[in-house]
Design a protein around this motif. Structure first.
Motif, PDB file in Angstrom:
ATOM      1  N   UNK A 199       1.080  -1.386   0.035  1.00 18.94           N
ATOM      2  CA  UNK A 199      -0.485  -0.267   0.010  1.00 18.94           C
ATOM      3  C   UNK A 199       0.668   0.907   0.133  1.00 18.94           C
ATOM      4  N   UNK A 200       2.247   0.996  -0.090  1.00 18.56           N
ATOM      5  CA  UNK A 200       2.989   1.988   0.257  1.00 18.56           C
ATOM      6  C   UNK A 200       3.455   3.818  -0.998  1.00 18.56           C
ATOM      7  N   UNK A 201       2.174   3.210  -2.297  1.00 18.22           N
ATOM      8  CA  UNK A 201       2.025   3.806  -3.425  1.00 18.22           C
ATOM      9  C   UNK A 201       3.316   4.512  -3.962  1.00 18.22           C
ATOM     10  N   UNK A 202       3.693   3.625  -4.077  1.00 20.84           N
ATOM     11  CA  UNK A 202       5.234   4.348  -5.237  1.00 20.84           C
ATOM     12  C   UNK A 202       4.603   3.426  -6.643  1.00 20.84           C
ATOM     13  N   UNK A 203       4.435   4.386  -7.890  1.00 18.90           N
ATOM     14  CA  UNK A 203       3.495   3.988  -8.994  1.00 18.90           C
ATOM     15  C   UNK A 203       4.258   3.672  -9.884  1.00 18.90           C
ATOM     16  N   UNK A 204       4.550   2.401 -10.906  1.00 20.56           N
ATOM     17  CA  UNK A 204       5.544   2.115 -11.826  1.00 20.56           C
ATOM     18  C   UNK A 204       4.228   1.594 -13.697  1.00 20.56           C
ATOM     19  N   UNK A 205       3.657   3.444 -13.953  1.00 16.82           N
ATOM     20  CA  UNK A 205       2.487   2.423 -14.543  1.00 16.82           C
ATOM     21  C   UNK A 205       3.421   1.982 -16.238  1.00 16.82           C
ATOM     22  N   UNK A 206       2.714   1.030 -16.383  1.00 18.78           N
ATOM     23  CA  UNK A 206       3.119   0.646 -17.950  1.00 18.78           C
ATOM     24  C   UNK A 206       3.110   1.663 -19.587  1.00 18.78           C
TER      25      UNK A 206
ATOM     26  N   UNK B  38      -5.037   7.260  -0.031  1.00 20.84           N
ATOM     27  CA  UNK B  38      -4.729   5.425  -0.256  1.00 20.84           C
ATOM     28  C   UNK B  38      -5.240   5.258  -2.279  1.00 20.84           C
ATOM     29  N   UNK B  39      -3.707   4.927  -2.562  1.00 17.16           N
ATOM     30  CA  UNK B  39      -3.474   4.679  -3.995  1.00 17.16           C
ATOM     31  C   UNK B  39      -4.304   2.966  -4.127  1.00 17.16           C
ATOM     32  N   UNK B  40      -4.425   2.358  -4.763  1.00 22.21           N
ATOM     33  CA  UNK B  40      -4.401   1.168  -5.776  1.00 22.21           C
ATOM     34  C   UNK B  40      -4.985   0.978  -6.899  1.00 22.21           C
TER      35      UNK B  40
END
Lengths: 307, 307
Positions: free
Chosen positions: A75-82, A106-108
């Motif tokens: 749930x830490x929410x570090x994002x690497x969107x394809x 909150x990031x999902x």
């Protein structure tokens, strides 16, 4: 006025933000085309999101909920969107927390947000066991079982796109083979259709041509429907679902997609408990992800298991 | 002495009963061959179970937990085990409640009991997301996600045996086609081996012959391992599991089964979150179902969602 949630939907094509009321109604809404690398870097993308948020009449907030393209550390929410190479391990949750100190942020996964939205206020409302799906450039999803979000070990539960429907089928971008996504995602399907002589480009065009009776496009929809039907039967047997809500661009093809889907599903799902499942179009359309993102805050007891 | 649970495991081949202590240790234990129809009727089967229970030194009980062959109405516990035609909609839970008034009596699918046992005290201990499997005459299973049993709409969640691994494959007794169970269940596998010239009868003999290097028997284990690997990859992608615990007679074949299973699983499960899953032999052997049945009482907060 009750406090709203600032809901954000971050995708490779567009970014959207809205104020969502406690009952799930979407109030003020803004969207913008997502700038593409290499024309934008990590901070440029963040500034685009900031500018989008600033267009909204943000006053008293209950929190910030975000659906974002995966993968991500959850749930830490570090994002690497394809589909957004400018962001790699970008600390989206942390940045938003700095922007809105004292508020829950909150990031999902975006497809999980869609599934939650459909469970909370859409086609799965009132049903405890729901699979929500997005069939578009990729095939994603989210699971709600026993009226609670299922996150799994790392927040990755719901990856219906990588349920295997043809073990000797086409290679999948995940590294595997024969996944639902490898067959039914828009680009995969239109590539297949071009091999058969169709001359269009996108999945959207393909759905449009199928509606007009183009025989290759119709066969492509049959192919996608078949793959979806097999994967949904497997998921139904494993999870004993009430409802499967199918959204995303390709689902716009309507009966051209849902009829072969239903035929294949019914052929494989014959046990009593499986026959009772309803496979239906998602109800919230483009807003599902924003409504679900708001539910990470308003419905945290059911929809948020992270810290 | 702390009260024990009377744990019962009802199957088409044998019935077992035991007193299980609060920590999960199996104390007094009795078993008997299940009488077969038409030599026994519904009440005869019940009397057999009563006689089995009476052999145990039952004193103070915390409750009664049962794993029974499916299908059944859950949670009401009217059972219609496929392999015990003498019982059709037999009110097992009600009968046991009459026998033990005032005590909680809880009946669930036998494969679910095995999965719960493996999560509580076996190979899945301490892991929140576990798929437990029984590969035997059939292929069954149970799901624990987020440290809670997943029951689904009707108590039928966990039917890993009907995840589809080859949509054009052999017909399955469920009415579908190409299910894991249609390929990997003992009788299906030995039938396949006989078509290839093997001359034995049971899945157990087949596993034994594979261990001795019989080429058809080895190919049969490869076939079962392949099907298991595909289904487990699909389940892992959908549910983001920590551990898959594989038990049942066929799992006794050891590396002859687990090596092809692992190879196929690894080929299909390449995303980071899926690669971390461990697929291991079940740890509790024959006792898993009894230990799990006891957990329906001792671990009711996690393992029992019915009334």
């Amino acid at each position: 006025m009750n406090a709203s949630v600032l809901a954000i939907d971050v995708g490779g094509t567009k970014m959207a933000a809205a104020l969502v009321e406690p009952g799930g109604r979407v109030g003020a809404y803004e969207r913008i085309i997502t700038p593409q690398a290499p024309h934008v870097d990590s901070e440029g993308l963040w500034r685009t999101l900031l500018a989008l948020i600033e267009k909204l009449p943000v006053e008293r907030l209950a929190g910030v909920g975000v659906g974002c393209g995966g993968p991500m550390a959850w749930p830490s929410g570090e994002v690497s969107p394809l589909n957004m190479p400018a962001w790699h391990a970008f600390p989206l949750r942390e940045r938003l927390s700095e922007l809105f100190p004292g508020l829950p942020v909150r990031v999902h996964n975006d497809a999980v947000a869609v599934a939650v939205g459909e469970h909370w206020r859409g086609a799965g409302r009132g049903r405890p066991n729901v699979l929500g799906m997005v069939v578009s450039t990729g095939v994603g999803g989210g699971l709600i079982l026993g009226d609670r979000i299922i996150d799994g070990k790392s927040g990755n539960a719901g990856h219906i796109g990588h349920v295997i429907v043809d073990p000797d089928g086409p290679a999948c971008e995940c590294g595997g083979r024969g996944c639902l996504e490898a067959i039914a995602r828009g680009p995969g399907l239109s590539a297949w259709a071009r091999e058969q002589g169709w001359t269009g480009e996108t999945g959207k065009e393909l759905a449009h041509d199928a509606a007009r009776g183009h025989p290759v496009a119709v066969r492509a929809m049959n192919r996608a429907g078949w793959a979806l039907g097999v994967a949904i039967a497997s998921a139904t047997h494993l999870c004993d679902l009430d409802v499967v809500a199918v959204g995303g661009g390709l689902s716009q093809a309507g009966p051209l997609l849902f009829r072969p889907l239903e035929d294949t599903f019914r052929a494989h799902a014959q046990m009593d408990f499986a026959r009772e499942v309803r496979v239906v179009p998602a109800a919230l359309g483009q807003m599902a992800g924003l409504v679900g993102a708001a539910a990470f805050i308003f419905g945290a007891d059911r929809y948020w298991t992270g810290d």
